[in-house]
Structure formats: C-alpha cells, structure tokens
Design an enzyme around this catalytic site. Structure first.
Site, short mmCIF file in Angstrom:
data_model
loop_
_atom_site.label_atom_id
_atom_site.label_comp_id
_atom_site.label_asym_id
_atom_site.label_seq_id
_atom_site.Cartn_x
_atom_site.Cartn_y
_atom_site.Cartn_z
N GLY A 99 1.78 2.09 10.83
CA GLY A 99 2.73 3.19 10.71
C GLY A 99 3.35 3.61 12.03
CD GLU A 109 -3.30 5.48 6.48
OE1 GLU A 109 -3.26 5.55 5.25
OE2 GLU A 109 -2.39 4.99 7.17
CG HIS A 144 -6.04 1.91 4.85
ND1 HIS A 144 -5.64 2.82 5.80
CD2 HIS A 144 -5.01 1.04 4.70
CE1 HIS A 144 -4.42 2.52 6.20
NE2 HIS A 144 -4.01 1.43 5.56
CG ASN A 178 -1.78 1.22 1.33
OD1 ASN A 178 -1.91 1.96 0.36
ND2 ASN A 178 -2.38 1.45 2.50
#
Ligand code: PEP
Length: 254
Positions: A175, A99, A97, A9
């Site tokens: 992340g 995000e 996702h 990704n």
C-alpha cells in the site's frame, strides 16, 4: 507445473453494490486463465455469497476469505470458522496478512493454529510472510522470514505443506506504492523455496506456489511475475480497479 495465481485482496473496501460492479466489470474484460492459472478474490465475509454467485461456473476462478478463526466453533462472538467457510465452498483463506499481524496481534504461533484448522478442513491457506522496513534496512530479512515460516509451517507433514500457498509481502511495499524490485522479489522467493526445501525436500518446495505482494500493478506485474520463483501476486489496491486487475491476471507467466 506450479500453479500461477492472481489473488485480489479487497481488504475492508467497497460496498456490496461496488463489489458487484467490480466483479461484473472484470468479467466483461478479456482475460485468459490457462489450466495451471487461477484468479482468486479475497472479499470481505459478507460478500462471499455474492462473489461466488458472480464468479459462478467460471473455470479457475475462486472466492477466498481474508481471515478465519483459529477455533473450530463455539462462543467466539464476531469470529468466522473455517467450517463455516468450507460449508460455503470457500477453497482459500488468506492467513497472517501483515495487517492482521500488526493490528490484531496475530503471531506465528496463532497463525500455525489457523494453518492447521484450514488444512484439517481441506481449505488452502494463503500464508503471508514478509519483513518490515527496519529489518530490510538491517539486511536480516532472510532470517526474519525464515522464522515466520519455521514457526507457522514447519510442524506440518509433507502431505500438508503441499496444500499451502505462500505469499511474500514485504511490509514496506504494501500500500505504499514502493514495490520490491524484481531482483529483490526473486531473491526472497528463491530463499523461501530453499528454506522450505531444507525441511520438506526439493520436490515439495518446487511444487509450492509463492506469490509476491506489495504494490503490484499493471505496470510492474509482467516483470515481477516473469521471475522464475514468483508464481503470481497477492494484490491489494490495484485489485479494486477492473482494468488493473484484468491486466494483472493477463500478466501471469504463460
Ligand atoms: C495486500 O493487500 O496484500 C497488498 C499487497 O496490498 P497492495 O497491493 O495495495 O500493496
């Protein structure tokens, strides 16, 4: 045999030239994909053609989109439809996702519509689910993830659900450099499979690929992917480094 998948990704990273260089560097490094294994590159929309040209005729390597509209077509400036993606031979789309859930207010109901429109257009959704840190700390992650799955996927037919790939991505591990332990990943993947089985039956649940996402890198991929219910990974940061992503592809279960 379930499909094992290493999915990159790229998010909103890399210039066109950098993306080209990354795909060239990955191609140049030795990696093996068995018949039941795939490498997928979820690249930004403007790079789809470039990435397809680069992966070209490679067996079991595909280009994916990172999102799509829930609408079929029309006056939705800035949106990209699944029909457009399908017309470019895009086989996979990442849906939901964290995000997108967090920054673009995508909720389970909207994601159900995106899943529908993907499946109607013979495009495989890589459906993301996963809990935030406070939910993990209150030990209610199973209920949280079950609700995401139920509200976005449980309206599907048995035939349709079989075409969905699920990615479990605990938000606290995305992340952050903080990975779920292989035990935590296995526990949740087994739970997801049992939840799918409770609605669609064990045979269908056993055939669905469930990817883990959250700070996967070369150093932890073998251990995480070796878990019985983990069928590969959805990889952000480490997918931007050729050596890392090649090692992650090679870490898929044999
Ligand atoms: C992701 O983007 O889905 C992801 C898991 O990112 P990272 O690997 O950087 O945690």
């Amino acid at each position: 045999m379930r499909k094992q998948i290493a999915a990159a990704n790229w998010k909103m990273n890399l210039t066109l030239k950098e993306g080209e260089a990354l795909l060239d560097a990955i191609s140049a490094k030795p990696h093996t994909l068995l018949a039941n294994q795939e490498a997928i590159f979820a690249v930004p929309f403007p790079y789809i053609s470039m990435a397809q040209a680069k992966v070209g005729a490679k067996t079991n390597v595909f280009v994916a989109a990172q999102n799509c509209s829930d609408k079929a077509s029309g006056a939705y400036t800035g949106e990209v439809s699944v029909t457009m993606l399908q017309s470019m031979c895009v086989k996979y789309v990442v849906i939901g996702h964290s995000e997108r859930r967090e920054y673009f207010n995508e909720n389970n109901e909207l994601l159900a519509q995106k899943v529908n429109i993907c499946l109607e257009n013979k495009t495989t959704p890589i459906f993301c689910c996963g809990e935030p840190l406070e939910i993990r700390e209150s030990a209610t992650q199973n209920e949280y993830v079950a609700k995401q799955l139920t509200e976005s996927l449980f309206h599907l037919s048995e035939e349709s659900i079989a075409h969905v790939v699920i990615a479990y991505e605990p938000i606290w591990a995305i992340g952050t450099g903080k990975t779920a332990s292989s035990e935590q990943a296995q526990e949740m993947h087994a739970f997801i499979r049992s939840h799918i089985a409770s609605k669609f039956g064990q045979t269908i649940a056993d055939a669905i690929s469930i990817l883990y996402g959250g700070s996967v890198k070369s150093a932890n991929a073998v251990e995480i992917f070796s878990q019985p219910d983990v069928d590969g990974g959805l990889v952000g940061g480490a997918s931007l480094i050729a050596d890392e992503f090649v090692a992650i592809i090679n870490a898929l279960k044999k």
